[in-house]
Design a protein around this motif. Structure first.
Motif, PDB file in Angstrom:
ATOM      1  N   ALA A  25      55.684  -5.638 -28.523  1.00 34.94           N
ATOM      2  CA  ALA A  25      56.247  -6.652 -29.410  1.00 34.94           C
ATOM      3  C   ALA A  25      55.201  -7.111 -30.426  1.00 34.94           C
ATOM      4  O   ALA A  25      55.490  -7.233 -31.628  1.00 34.94           O
ATOM      5  CB  ALA A  25      56.756  -7.841 -28.597  1.00 34.94           C
ATOM      6  N   GLU A  26      53.990  -7.348 -29.961  1.00 26.45           N
ATOM      7  CA  GLU A  26      52.910  -7.744 -30.871  1.00 26.45           C
ATOM      8  C   GLU A  26      52.659  -6.654 -31.905  1.00 26.45           C
ATOM      9  O   GLU A  26      52.468  -6.939 -33.098  1.00 26.45           O
ATOM     10  CB  GLU A  26      51.632  -8.030 -30.076  1.00 26.45           C
ATOM     11  CG  GLU A  26      51.699  -9.309 -29.263  1.00 26.45           C
ATOM     12  CD  GLU A  26      50.526  -9.478 -28.319  1.00 26.45           C
ATOM     13  OE1 GLU A  26      50.076 -10.615 -28.151  1.00 26.45           O
ATOM     14  OE2 GLU A  26      50.060  -8.469 -27.732  1.00 26.45           O
ATOM     15  N   GLU A  27      52.670  -5.416 -31.472  1.00 29.24           N
ATOM     16  CA  GLU A  27      52.429  -4.309 -32.392  1.00 29.24           C
ATOM     17  C   GLU A  27      53.518  -4.216 -33.459  1.00 29.24           C
ATOM     18  O   GLU A  27      53.253  -3.834 -34.608  1.00 29.24           O
ATOM     19  CB  GLU A  27      52.342  -2.991 -31.620  1.00 29.24           C
ATOM     20  CG  GLU A  27      51.898  -1.815 -32.459  1.00 29.24           C
ATOM     21  CD  GLU A  27      51.739  -0.542 -31.653  1.00 29.24           C
ATOM     22  OE1 GLU A  27      51.712   0.534 -32.273  1.00 29.24           O
ATOM     23  OE2 GLU A  27      51.635  -0.615 -30.407  1.00 29.24           O
ATOM     24  N   ALA A  28      54.738  -4.589 -33.069  1.00 28.31           N
ATOM     25  CA  ALA A  28      55.863  -4.540 -34.010  1.00 28.31           C
ATOM     26  C   ALA A  28      55.946  -5.785 -34.888  1.00 28.31           C
ATOM     27  O   ALA A  28      56.870  -5.908 -35.699  1.00 28.31           O
ATOM     28  CB  ALA A  28      57.165  -4.362 -33.249  1.00 28.31           C
ATOM     29  N   GLY A  29      55.004  -6.708 -34.723  1.00 27.49           N
ATOM     30  CA  GLY A  29      54.987  -7.903 -35.539  1.00 27.49           C
ATOM     31  C   GLY A  29      55.931  -8.993 -35.068  1.00 27.49           C
ATOM     32  O   GLY A  29      56.246  -9.922 -35.825  1.00 27.49           O
TER      33      GLY A  29
END
Length: 222
Positions: A25-29
């Motif tokens: 989720a963090e990687e996807a912003g």
């Protein structure tokens, strides 16, 4: 070198989180919090990640969809099928783009009709029962067992009643790293680390041998 003693499990866990302790989720912003929009975005990401496609492509496709304004069930439904296809293609999610574009539209409509666009209502329905939560998630077109697994794995730090949860892919990563695969011993090794970040890091290890090698070396050096 053969015969070298493996590093302690706790040191491996620490090195793993240091190396790649970031949720998808963090990687996807996605700034995950207990509000409807980021929870829906996590559902979209879970659908994309569950296909037989590289995780980096799924993340790029999610970013493209969100970048084109498809961040809520309503905006996903209001977008045309072709707009969804084009956004997926922009993220190089081309192998499954047409089917996935249909599933995204149908899934968004179900979320609107069933939970009024708010997945916290699904959480309330599950009433602390992880199996019921996953069963509810699987009602969404395109979300099968793998997609439900991903959603729960990523949301567990926000919805603590769902965790600790690793899933089969994370346990595969633990095995590749030489970590214990029994939940109790693995939890002990990971003590103090965020459950969602640790689980995501294990998944990354399952998918990338270079991560396994880097973490093992870092753990030895530490």
């Amino acid at each position: 070198m053969t015969g070298r003693k493996p590093p302690p499990a706790r040191r491996i866990a620490d090195a793993l989180v240091e190396e790649c302790g970031r949720t998808y989720a963090e990687e996807a912003g996605i700034r995950l919090k207990d509000t409807p929009q980021p929870l829906y975005q996590l559902l979209v990401l879970s659908l994309l990640l569950s296909a037989r496609i590289r995780a980096s492509v799924a993340v790029a496709a999610a970013r493209a969809l969100f970048g084109h304004g498809m961040r809520t069930p309503r905006t996903m439904v209001d977008a045309t099928w072709q707009q969804r296809v084009d956004a997926l293609g922009e993220g190089h999610y081309r192998r499954y783009d047409e089917r996935t574009a249909t599933q995204l539209g149908e899934g968004a409509q179900l979320v609107l009709d069933t939970w009024r666009g708010d997945l916290r209502r699904l959480r309330e329905e599950a009433d602390g029962d992880r199996d019921r939560l996953m069963e509810g998630l699987r009602r969404v077109p395109g979300i099968g067992p793998a997609g439900a697994d991903i959603f729960v794995r990523e949301v567990q730090s926000l919805w603590p009643e769902t965790g600790p949860w690793l899933g089969a892919k994370a346990l595969q990563g633990a095995e590749r790293l030489g970590l214990p695969t029994s939940p109790g011993k693995l939890a002990q090794a990971a003590r103090g680390h965020d459950d969602a970040r640790f689980a995501a890091a294990l998944v990354r290890a399952a998918l990338d041998k270079d991560i396994v090698d880097a973490v093992t070396e870092a753990a030895r050096a530490g």
